[in-house]
Scaffold this motif. Structure first.
Motif, mmCIF file in Angstrom:
data_model
loop_
_atom_site.group_PDB
_atom_site.id
_atom_site.type_symbol
_atom_site.label_atom_id
_atom_site.label_comp_id
_atom_site.label_asym_id
_atom_site.label_seq_id
_atom_site.Cartn_x
_atom_site.Cartn_y
_atom_site.Cartn_z
ATOM 1 N N UNK A 314 0.828 -1.207 0.000
ATOM 2 C CA UNK A 314 0.000 0.000 0.000
ATOM 3 C C UNK A 314 0.863 1.259 0.000
ATOM 4 N N UNK A 315 1.997 1.200 0.690
ATOM 5 C CA UNK A 315 2.889 2.357 0.755
ATOM 6 C C UNK A 315 3.576 2.621 -0.576
ATOM 7 N N UNK A 316 4.037 1.567 -1.229
ATOM 8 C CA UNK A 316 4.869 1.728 -2.420
ATOM 9 C C UNK A 316 4.083 1.847 -3.711
ATOM 10 N N UNK A 317 2.823 1.456 -3.709
ATOM 11 C CA UNK A 317 2.069 1.450 -4.960
ATOM 12 C C UNK A 317 1.715 2.855 -5.438
ATOM 13 N N UNK A 318 1.696 3.830 -4.536
ATOM 14 C CA UNK A 318 1.244 5.176 -4.891
ATOM 15 C C UNK A 318 2.335 5.971 -5.601
ATOM 16 N N UNK A 319 3.572 5.832 -5.152
ATOM 17 C CA UNK A 319 4.667 6.597 -5.748
ATOM 18 C C UNK A 319 4.996 7.875 -5.010
ATOM 19 N N UNK A 320 4.342 8.130 -3.897
ATOM 20 C CA UNK A 320 4.670 9.282 -3.063
ATOM 21 C C UNK A 320 4.323 8.932 -1.616
ATOM 22 N N UNK A 321 5.005 9.557 -0.698
ATOM 23 C CA UNK A 321 4.846 9.207 0.715
ATOM 24 C C UNK A 321 4.702 10.448 1.580
ATOM 25 N N UNK A 322 4.090 10.238 2.750
ATOM 26 C CA UNK A 322 4.021 11.259 3.791
ATOM 27 C C UNK A 322 4.481 10.623 5.095
ATOM 28 N N UNK A 323 4.627 11.428 6.114
ATOM 29 C CA UNK A 323 5.120 10.919 7.390
ATOM 30 C C UNK A 323 4.142 9.943 8.044
ATOM 31 N N UNK A 324 2.840 10.004 7.690
ATOM 32 C CA UNK A 324 1.874 9.055 8.248
ATOM 33 C C UNK A 324 2.246 7.621 7.860
ATOM 34 N N UNK A 325 2.602 7.419 6.599
ATOM 35 C CA UNK A 325 2.989 6.084 6.161
ATOM 36 C C UNK A 325 4.243 5.604 6.903
ATOM 37 N N UNK A 326 5.182 6.523 7.118
ATOM 38 C CA UNK A 326 6.364 6.169 7.892
ATOM 39 C C UNK A 326 6.011 5.781 9.316
ATOM 40 N N UNK A 327 5.067 6.518 9.916
ATOM 41 C CA UNK A 327 4.657 6.219 11.289
ATOM 42 C C UNK A 327 4.016 4.837 11.378
ATOM 43 N N UNK A 328 3.229 4.448 10.371
ATOM 44 C CA UNK A 328 2.589 3.126 10.373
ATOM 45 C C UNK A 328 3.650 2.032 10.373
ATOM 46 N N UNK A 329 4.638 2.165 9.499
ATOM 47 C CA UNK A 329 5.695 1.148 9.425
ATOM 48 C C UNK A 329 6.494 1.086 10.724
ATOM 49 N N UNK A 330 6.774 2.224 11.316
ATOM 50 C CA UNK A 330 7.539 2.239 12.563
ATOM 51 C C UNK A 330 6.760 1.589 13.697
#
Length: 343
Positions: A314-330
């Motif tokens: 779900x994170x990589x399919x979009x092609x752009x990221x925000x800190x929310x996605x980083x927080x989920x993985x952490x």
């Protein structure tokens, strides 16, 4: 009593010295890897550090297996699983979160990243889940023929990915655009062939120092784990963290410089090399020397791995990221660490 205090003090200073040497090796490895990366360009540069660390990591695991280290039959399994969880949740999560704090939103080529994640998902399933569901061997092990076949298929799949990444679809792993004002690599002159050759040699030496320090620190880690009564899998996690320090540090630095593509290339490349190259080599050694090898993971770890790959997609399919996605993985990474202590 005084003798005991003196011995403990000596051990403490030894551990401090090893930790300082380890940190110096990490800094040296990152510097020389960046020199080589600047000379060769993407994605070849990020492959250098991943390949070197994988070779030395395999040597470390095999040496522990051959010496009959306590729990040697599960070292490869713990190291591979820890690498996947650390890279996807820890390293990539930290890169996305720190980069998001500084740059708000970061872009990357999702074609290459999602392809790398797909290959990693297949490799992890072959190695860590298939031993649980096969019925030819007891418990969570492969038969000799199954282990041979899995080693060959993992190596073939990794070679196919390498050809895809470096030859046929190299542009999938290049940044979408370069900001000439902020990217220092755009203005910097490429290093000479002599400087690059020196960096290659010094990179290998730095990585040897990193893994040697990790191996020297492992008895202290084992003693600490035993003292607190934690599961032995913590030893594998700690060693994996130490070995992945150079790649993790380099990936975070790239993310802070708004080069998330380089971060993802480095992180996913290291995980793929670790799984796709280490398991075939370890399988060959186990077959030749008739060493016991356990690869199947528990139901708890299987759940965490499936969640990791699902959220990663779900994170990589979009092609752009925000800190929310980083927080989920952490948060998933911290959940993994906690459940490793309290399964």
């Amino acid at each position: 009593m005084a003798t005991l205090i003196h011995e403990l003090s000596g051990q403490t200073w030894f551990i401090v010295f090893m930790a300082i040497a380890l940190f110096g090796g990490v800094l040296g490895a990152v510097h020389h890897a960046e020199v080589i990366a600047h000379k060769t360009g993407e994605p070849y540069g990020t492959l250098v550090l991943a390949m070197c660390i994988t070779i030395i990591e395999v040597s470390l695991i095999i040496s522990l297996m051959l010496t009959g280290h306590d729990g040697a039959e599960v070292i490869a399994r713990d190291a591979v699983f820890a690498t996947i969880m650390i890279v996807i949740n820890g390293v990539i999560g930290l890169c996305i979160f720190i980069g998001g704090l500084k740059h708000y939103e970061m872009n990357f080529r999702n074609e290459g990243s999602i392809s790398a994640l797909a290959v990693l998902t297949a490799l992890a399933t072959f190695i860590l889940i298939m031993p649980i569901v096969t019925v030819s061997a007891p418990e969570d092990k492969f038969t000799r023929s199954q282990l041979t076949f899995v080693g060959i298929t993992c190596f073939a799949l990794y070679m196919a990915f390498l050809a895809f990444q470096t030859v046929s679809h190299r542009d999938y792993y290049l940044p979408k655009a370069v900001d000439k004002k902020t990217d220092i690599n755009f203005h910097a002159q490429k290093p000479s062939n002599q400087k690059t050759a020196i960096s290659v040699v010094l990179l290998m030496l730095s990585l040897v120092v990193v893994v040697a320090m990790a191996e020297l620190l492992s008895p202290a880690i084992e003693a600490g784990v035993a003292a607190v009564g934690a599961p032995k899998t913590i030893v594998g996690i700690a060693i994996a963290l130490l070995v992945l320090l150079p790649e993790g540090y380099a990936a975070v630095r790239a993310a802070r410089a708004n080069r998330l593509q380089s971060s993802l290339n480095l992180a996913l490349g290291s995980a793929l090399a670790s799984v796709g190259l280490s398991i075939p080599a370890i399988a060959a050694i186990a077959i030749i020397f008739h060493l016991p090898l356990t690869l199947g993971i528990s139901e708890l770890n299987m759940t965490l791995m499936c969640l990791t790959f699902f959220i990663g997609a779900l994170t990589l399919v979009i092609g752009r990221t925000t800190r929310l996605q980083g927080a989920i993985h952490l948060i998933i990474f911290f959940e993994y660490l906690f459940l490793s202590l309290v399964p």
